[in-house]
Design a protein around this motif. Structure first.
Motif, PDB file in Angstrom:
ATOM      1  N   ASN A  59       0.823  -1.211   0.000  1.00 35.05           N
ATOM      2  CA  ASN A  59       0.000   0.000   0.000  1.00 35.05           C
ATOM      3  C   ASN A  59       0.859   1.265   0.000  1.00 35.05           C
ATOM      4  O   ASN A  59       0.431   2.319   0.470  1.00 35.05           O
ATOM      5  CB  ASN A  59      -0.907   0.007   1.230  1.00 35.05           C
ATOM      6  N   CYS A  60       2.065   1.116  -0.491  1.00 34.46           N
ATOM      7  CA  CYS A  60       3.015   2.225  -0.521  1.00 34.46           C
ATOM      8  C   CYS A  60       4.074   1.875  -1.571  1.00 34.46           C
ATOM      9  O   CYS A  60       4.001   0.821  -2.194  1.00 34.46           O
ATOM     10  CB  CYS A  60       3.674   2.404   0.853  1.00 34.46           C
ATOM     11  N   GLU A  61       5.039   2.760  -1.738  1.00 36.79           N
ATOM     12  CA  GLU A  61       6.182   2.427  -2.587  1.00 36.79           C
ATOM     13  C   GLU A  61       7.199   1.714  -1.702  1.00 36.79           C
ATOM     14  O   GLU A  61       7.884   2.337  -0.898  1.00 36.79           O
ATOM     15  CB  GLU A  61       6.779   3.694  -3.196  1.00 36.79           C
ATOM     16  N   ARG A  62       7.278   0.406  -1.846  1.00 40.96           N
ATOM     17  CA  ARG A  62       8.140  -0.395  -0.979  1.00 40.96           C
ATOM     18  C   ARG A  62       9.508  -0.616  -1.623  1.00 40.96           C
ATOM     19  O   ARG A  62       9.600  -1.019  -2.772  1.00 40.96           O
ATOM     20  CB  ARG A  62       7.480  -1.744  -0.691  1.00 40.96           C
ATOM     21  N   HIS A  63      10.550  -0.328  -0.813  1.00 39.11           N
ATOM     22  CA  HIS A  63      11.919  -0.528  -1.275  1.00 39.11           C
ATOM     23  C   HIS A  63      12.619  -1.479  -0.309  1.00 39.11           C
ATOM     24  O   HIS A  63      12.642  -1.221   0.902  1.00 39.11           O
ATOM     25  CB  HIS A  63      12.686   0.799  -1.303  1.00 39.11           C
ATOM     26  N   THR A  64      13.175  -2.546  -0.803  1.00 36.61           N
ATOM     27  CA  THR A  64      13.931  -3.451   0.057  1.00 36.61           C
ATOM     28  C   THR A  64      15.420  -3.156  -0.114  1.00 36.61           C
ATOM     29  O   THR A  64      15.919  -3.063  -1.236  1.00 36.61           O
ATOM     30  CB  THR A  64      13.652  -4.920  -0.296  1.00 36.61           C
ATOM     31  N   VAL A  65      16.080  -3.004   1.025  1.00 35.26           N
ATOM     32  CA  VAL A  65      17.505  -2.657   1.019  1.00 35.26           C
ATOM     33  C   VAL A  65      18.249  -3.745   1.782  1.00 35.26           C
ATOM     34  O   VAL A  65      18.119  -3.860   3.009  1.00 35.26           O
ATOM     35  CB  VAL A  65      17.744  -1.276   1.661  1.00 35.26           C
ATOM     36  N   ARG A  66      19.014  -4.525   1.058  1.00 37.12           N
ATOM     37  CA  ARG A  66      19.670  -5.705   1.651  1.00 37.12           C
ATOM     38  C   ARG A  66      21.020  -5.311   2.229  1.00 37.12           C
ATOM     39  O   ARG A  66      21.996  -5.156   1.489  1.00 37.12           O
ATOM     40  CB  ARG A  66      19.793  -6.798   0.578  1.00 37.12           C
ATOM     41  N   VAL A  67      21.047  -5.180   3.544  1.00 36.90           N
ATOM     42  CA  VAL A  67      22.261  -4.713   4.234  1.00 36.90           C
ATOM     43  C   VAL A  67      22.385  -5.400   5.588  1.00 36.90           C
ATOM     44  O   VAL A  67      21.423  -5.952   6.123  1.00 36.90           O
ATOM     45  CB  VAL A  67      22.212  -3.176   4.476  1.00 36.90           C
ATOM     46  N   ASP A  68      23.586  -5.338   6.131  1.00 39.36           N
ATOM     47  CA  ASP A  68      23.840  -5.728   7.512  1.00 39.36           C
ATOM     48  C   ASP A  68      24.052  -4.440   8.301  1.00 39.36           C
ATOM     49  O   ASP A  68      25.021  -3.710   8.064  1.00 39.36           O
ATOM     50  CB  ASP A  68      25.090  -6.621   7.590  1.00 39.36           C
ATOM     51  N   LEU A  69      23.162  -4.166   9.220  1.00 41.46           N
ATOM     52  CA  LEU A  69      23.206  -2.893   9.941  1.00 41.46           C
ATOM     53  C   LEU A  69      24.410  -2.781  10.875  1.00 41.46           C
ATOM     54  O   LEU A  69      24.665  -1.718  11.423  1.00 41.46           O
ATOM     55  CB  LEU A  69      21.911  -2.686  10.732  1.00 41.46           C
ATOM     56  N   LYS A  70      25.122  -3.881  11.064  1.00 45.05           N
ATOM     57  CA  LYS A  70      26.338  -3.794  11.871  1.00 45.05           C
ATOM     58  C   LYS A  70      27.547  -3.387  11.030  1.00 45.05           C
ATOM     59  O   LYS A  70      28.606  -3.081  11.554  1.00 45.05           O
ATOM     60  CB  LYS A  70      26.606  -5.134  12.576  1.00 45.05           C
ATOM     61  N   GLU A  71      27.365  -3.385   9.727  1.00 47.46           N
ATOM     62  CA  GLU A  71      28.438  -2.922   8.851  1.00 47.46           C
ATOM     63  C   GLU A  71      28.375  -1.399   8.736  1.00 47.46           C
ATOM     64  O   GLU A  71      27.372  -0.778   9.079  1.00 47.46           O
ATOM     65  CB  GLU A  71      28.319  -3.573   7.467  1.00 47.46           C
ATOM     66  N   THR A  72      29.433  -0.824   8.228  1.00 45.34           N
ATOM     67  CA  THR A  72      29.523   0.631   8.250  1.00 45.34           C
ATOM     68  C   THR A  72      28.926   1.311   7.027  1.00 45.34           C
ATOM     69  O   THR A  72      28.607   2.500   7.081  1.00 45.34           O
ATOM     70  CB  THR A  72      30.999   1.070   8.360  1.00 45.34           C
ATOM     71  N   ASP A  73      28.761   0.574   5.936  1.00 41.93           N
ATOM     72  CA  ASP A  73      28.422   1.247   4.691  1.00 41.93           C
ATOM     73  C   ASP A  73      26.954   1.131   4.287  1.00 41.93           C
ATOM     74  O   ASP A  73      26.591   1.462   3.164  1.00 41.93           O
ATOM     75  CB  ASP A  73      29.297   0.713   3.550  1.00 41.93           C
ATOM     76  N   TRP A  74      26.090   0.692   5.219  1.00 40.05           N
ATOM     77  CA  TRP A  74      24.691   0.510   4.836  1.00 40.05           C
ATOM     78  C   TRP A  74      23.973   1.810   4.462  1.00 40.05           C
ATOM     79  O   TRP A  74      23.041   1.774   3.637  1.00 40.05           O
ATOM     80  CB  TRP A  74      23.916  -0.264   5.902  1.00 40.05           C
ATOM     81  N   PRO A  75      24.347   2.966   5.040  1.00 39.87           N
ATOM     82  CA  PRO A  75      23.633   4.187   4.607  1.00 39.87           C
ATOM     83  C   PRO A  75      23.743   4.435   3.103  1.00 39.87           C
ATOM     84  O   PRO A  75      22.811   4.958   2.494  1.00 39.87           O
ATOM     85  CB  PRO A  75      24.323   5.286   5.421  1.00 39.87           C
TER      86      PRO A  75
END
Lengths: 282, 73
Positions: A134-150
């Motif tokens: 019901n929105c524009e869904r974006h999946t972002v495959r990252v490990d949040l403990k890594e430094t470069d996810w932003p």
């Protein structure tokens, strides 16, 4: 459904959460309806739920996620509908289905961040069910403990100069102090003044309570060790630039007529607690 | 048995005795209100026989031994 192997033992807890949402969805007085949850949970998720409730000797491992889900459902929708925010970021989204089951304002951009294997497993179920967001869904495959996810989030279209609402649900408990603050620091650099943040965190009493230790041990034996707790969630977020409100499950706004016991005031030390935190970027 | 350890509500150092032999620092957060378990503490959590030493059901050694389930999930 194919269960993808995962190198992160915390990821299976997302199936446990899905099982709790599935069971809640069957209740006539349900606090939300998640028709995808049962398929997402799979047998593994329901087994986790049963094991955790047995370890805790209470319904808490099933009830807490339900209260938390509804609390943050309301929080996210209020931020979007009353403040005009159109960017939603679910950090460690797990098998969350808010993109599909909540009525988002038009043009809402929702970003789900999690490990590739978690989002792959979720997308397989969603695709099989033919569900539509019901929105524009974006999946972002990252490990949040890594430094470069932003960088991956920015690449997906997120605009840090615009207000946003973030949710970090069911994650901080499993991280170390350094990882918790590293994550919050990055979130702060990605959020404009006026943005909102929701998260949940446990207190230190949970780590020292004889009531809680069977549950803590059951989690640890399955590789999902609880690592972090704080008695001062206000300070946790304040040092990263957030003005914070803290609610305990069962208190006004997080009761929904379902929390079975009266709450003990926070001034009483040593009691295991969980905190539902909402904050605004200053 | 948990032998010592909270000073002014702050977890500064937690000495653990398991079967009278194992002593180690459990955890402390860099700030005064938090706790953070490191890799070395996980082994304590996963060994059932260690749990009684970590959190004695009798509450002996705990200044605040919460037996109250009202807030527990």
């Amino acid at each position: 459904m194919t269960v993808h192997p995962t190198s992160n033992p915390v990821a299976p807890t997302s199936r446990w959460m899905a099982a709790a949402r599935a069971r809640e969805s069957e209740r006539p007085d349900r606090l939300f309806d998640d028709p995808l949850a049962a398929a997402l949970a799979g047998p593994e998720g329901f087994a986790w739920l049963e094991r955790m409730e047995a370890a805790a000797q209470s319904s808490g491992p099933g009830l807490y996620p339900v209260i938390r889900t509804r609390f943050f459902d309301d929080f996210l929708l209020k931020a979007c509908k009353e403040s005009g925010i159109r960017q939603v970021v679910l950090a460690a989204a797990g098998l969350d289905t808010r993109a599909f089951r909540l009525e988002w304002p038009s043009n809402t951009q929702l970003y789900e961040l999690d490990l590739p294997e978690v989002l792959d497993a979720k997308d397989a179920v969603i695709e099989a069910a033919g569900a539509r967001a019901n929105c524009e869904r974006h999946t972002v495959r990252v490990d949040l403990k890594e430094t470069d996810w932003p960088k991956a989030l920015l690449t997906a279209g997120y605009r840090p100069e615009s207000e946003s609402v973030w949710l970090i649900e069911g994650l901080l408990f499993y991280l170390t102090w350094n990882d918790v603050h590293g994550l919050l620091e990055k979130v702060s650099t990605l959020t404009a003044v006026g943005s909102y943040l929701g998260l949940d965190v446990m207190n230190t009493g949970l780590f020292f309570s004889p009531v809680a230790w069977p549950m803590m041990a059951a989690l640890a034996r399955r590789g999902a060790t609880g690592r972090f707790g704080t008695n001062a969630p206000e300070k946790l977020t304040a040092i990263h630039g957030w003005e914070t409100n803290v609610t305990q499950p069962g208190e006004e706004g997080a009761n929904f007529g379902r929390w079975p016991r009266p709450m003990l005031p926070r001034k009483i030390p040593g009691v295991p607690r969980s905190f539902l935190v909402t904050a605004r970027r200053t | 048995m948990l032998s010592a350890v909270r000073t002014g509500g702050v977890v500064r150092r937690m000495a653990l005795g398991m079967r009278g032999t194992l002593k180690t620092a459990l955890a402390s957060g860099p700030d005064q209100e938090s706790i953070s378990l490191g890799a070395g503490h996980v082994g304590l959590l996963v060994r059932p026989e260690a749990m009684g030493g970590l959190w004695p059901r009798s509450g002996i050694g705990l200044r605040h031994a919460p037996q109250d389930r009202r807030n527990s999930w």
